[in-house]
Design an enzyme around this catalytic site. Structure first.
Site, PDB file in Angstrom:
ATOM      1  CB  ILE A  16      18.807  83.954 -20.906  1.00 51.29           C
ATOM      2  CG1 ILE A  16      18.320  82.722 -21.673  1.00 51.29           C
ATOM      3  CG2 ILE A  16      20.143  84.421 -21.422  1.00 51.29           C
ATOM      4  CD1 ILE A  16      18.145  82.970 -23.163  1.00 51.29           C
ATOM      5  N   GLY A  20      11.004  76.678 -11.724  1.00 50.37           N
ATOM      6  CA  GLY A  20      11.002  75.502 -10.867  1.00 50.37           C
ATOM      7  C   GLY A  20      11.231  74.207 -11.603  1.00 50.37           C
ATOM      8  CG  MET A  21       8.679  72.385 -13.503  1.00 54.49           C
ATOM      9  SD  MET A  21       7.069  72.438 -14.310  1.00 54.49           S
ATOM     10  CE  MET A  21       6.812  74.193 -14.531  1.00 54.49           C
ATOM     11  CG  ASP A 137       2.904  79.137 -18.909  1.00 55.61           C
ATOM     12  OD1 ASP A 137       2.235  79.881 -18.159  1.00 55.61           O
ATOM     13  OD2 ASP A 137       4.081  78.816 -18.667  1.00 55.61           O
TER      14      ASP A 137
END
Length: 510
Positions: A16, A20-21, A137
């Site tokens: 879902i 990049g990590m 974030d």
């Protein structure tokens, strides 16, 4: 990957989310027969070798800390650990649409909805900043609007794990976080605090109200440059119906200098509350996932659902009871066992019960009690409980200074750790002042301990970046790089990290 079993318990079903990590999956908890969300992180994507192991340790600690934050606007953490080369975080599965999709489905986004979303986020931020935790974030993908209009914030603590003390950038040179929502001090590698999240909230509010982020660009570096040097367009220029107080609030949230932003999330909530609809007032038809609904109809049942009552929860978590003197030695051994097993939170609770018993048996100034209090403070620091650790460290520092003099090395070490708590609590001015006072003392012992004064100088530079004094930070980092390379050599990670920060600073300022 579908059908893979994590930790012998969580069966992956559908992706879902992906970045990049790592990835986010829906999954099924076989033991409790419920749907959950599983976030998988790859340490090798952001660190190598020893750094990857340090990331694992930070991940464990952040999961412990964030799991203790109890707020209805936060996703519940169920489990965490490592599975092969990946770290996993098991969370409550939250039904709804992320804010990015919600914005796309409702264009233009009603300004009352934007106020309601931001107000709910302020309630969450007020709770997490009190711990203290900084989200780092905030962005539309980390905010879910549920079917009843309530807002849930995701990924608390994850960005903190990735933004380590040893490298503010990934090994690919990319900044941690999302550039479009990144505060200037975070972009420059400075110390982040609660006002860093308030800046991101300002970006989100601007996006909800105008349809686009205030600073965009074709490259991450270009976006960050605009965050640092360009003023946002006032919202009423692009959307005249936005109330003037709301426009003014967004401009203050987007101030370049953290000190010029609102003091805290509670203050922002109070300003937003004045713009919220009155409970029970007519607000037109309630559409699907209307974020104003919790304010119009507080605690009302979800649409089209039977509100089944939930079992009551205890108001407070149980704590370890004070221990009798005879149990002291056994309890100390139990603390050691818990620490060796990585069960930090239990060790903290047990130490809190031991200390009163030790004081009663051995006296307030006994070596036994002092050793226990030193362990207690160190364990609180390890567990990220900086607000509780600060008074313990200050008291220890004062006691050692009173007994051995203000220049005593152990007394100064406690002051240094207390300054780190101030830094983590977001008190930039006090932390910077304390580091500057302590630095000359530790420089006297540089021959036997060069790492500590170098570390203090790096912390000073990061705090200067947070305060917006980039010229002073550049000067500190330039001098620090020369000394760090002399002590550690050119290839050591410490001077390498300073070179990256200086290069990043030069590019963004240029």
């Amino acid at each position: 990957m579908i059908g893979r079993l994590i930790a012998g318990r969580y069966e992956l079903a559908t992706v879902i989310g992906q970045g990049g990590m790592g990835q986010v999956w829906t999954a099924y908890d076989r033991r409790l027969d419920r749907r959950v969300a599983v976030k998988l992180l790859r340490p090798d994507k952001v660190a190598d070798g020893d750094d990857a192991e340090e990331l694992r340790r930070r991940f464990d600690r952040e999961c412990r800390v964030t799991a203790q934050v109890d707020h209805p606007g936060l996703v519940t953490v169920h489990d965490a650990g490592a599975d092969g080369d990946e770290l996993y975080l098991v969370m409550q599965y939250v039904e709804g649409a992320d804010l990015g999709d919600h914005l796309a489905e409702h264009d233009p986004y009603p300004w009352q909805w934007a106020v309601a979303v931001a107000a709910q986020m302020c309630a969450v931020l007020s709770a997490v900043h009190a711990v203290p935790i900084v989200h780092r974030d905030l962005k539309p993908r980390n905010v879910i609007v549920r079917p009843d209009g309530t807002v849930t914030v995701l990924d608390l603590g994850v960005a903190s794990v990735l933004d380590t003390d040893t490298t503010r950038l990934t090994h690919t040179g990319s900044p941690i976080g999302s550039p479009a929502y990144m505060a200037p001090e975070q972009a420059m590698g400075g110390t982040v605090g609660p006002r860093t999240d308030l800046y991101a909230l300002g970006v989100l509010l601007h996006e909800m109200l105008s349809g686009h982020v205030p600073f965009a660009g074709s490259t991450a570096l270009g976006v960050l440059h605009r965050h640092l040097y360009e003023a946002p367009v006032p919202l009423r220029q692009v959307r005249p119906e936005v109330p003037e107080p709301l426009e003014a609030l967004v401009l203050r949230l987007l101030a370049k200098d953290p000190q010029h932003r609102p003091a805290g999330a509670q203050d922002v909530y109070r300003e937003l509350a004045a713009l919220l609809p009155v409970p029970g007032a007519h607000h037109g038809p309630l559409g699907p996932m209307d974020p104003t609904r919790p304010f119009l109809h507080p605690h009302a049942p979800w649409p089209d659902r039977a509100g089944a009552p939930q079992p009551p929860r205890p108001a407070t978590a149980p704590t370890a009871p004070p221990l009798a003197g005879d149990d002291l030695a056994t309890a100390v051994e139990e603390v050691k066992r818990l620490l060796d097993a990585g069960r930090i939170t239990q060790a903290v609770d047990l130490l809190g019960g031991i200390i009163p018993a030790a004081a009663g048996k051995h006296g307030e100034h006994s070596p036994v009690l002092r050793a226990l209090r030193k362990q207690y403070a160190a364990t609180l620091m390890e567990d990220g409980q900086y607000r509780r650790a600060l008074p313990e460290l200050r008291r220890l520092g004062e006691e050692f200074a009173s007994q051995y003099g203000g220049a005593d090395r152990q007394a100064l070490r406690f002051r240094y750790e207390a300054a780190q708590c101030l830094e983590q609590l977001g008190d930039t001015t006090a932390a910077l002042s304390e580091y500057r006072v302590l630095l000359p003392y530790f420089e006297q012992w540089a021959a036997t301990d060069p790492a500590t004064p170098l570390g203090i100088r790096r912390r000073i530079a990061h705090l200067l970046l947070s305060a917006g004094d980039r010229a002073a930070a550049h000067e500190v980092l330039t001098r620090l790089l020369f000394d760090a390379q002399r002590v550690h050599g050119h290839a050591h990670p410490f001077p390498a990290e300073i070179r990256r920060t200086l290069a990043w600073l030069s590019r963004v300022q240029g």
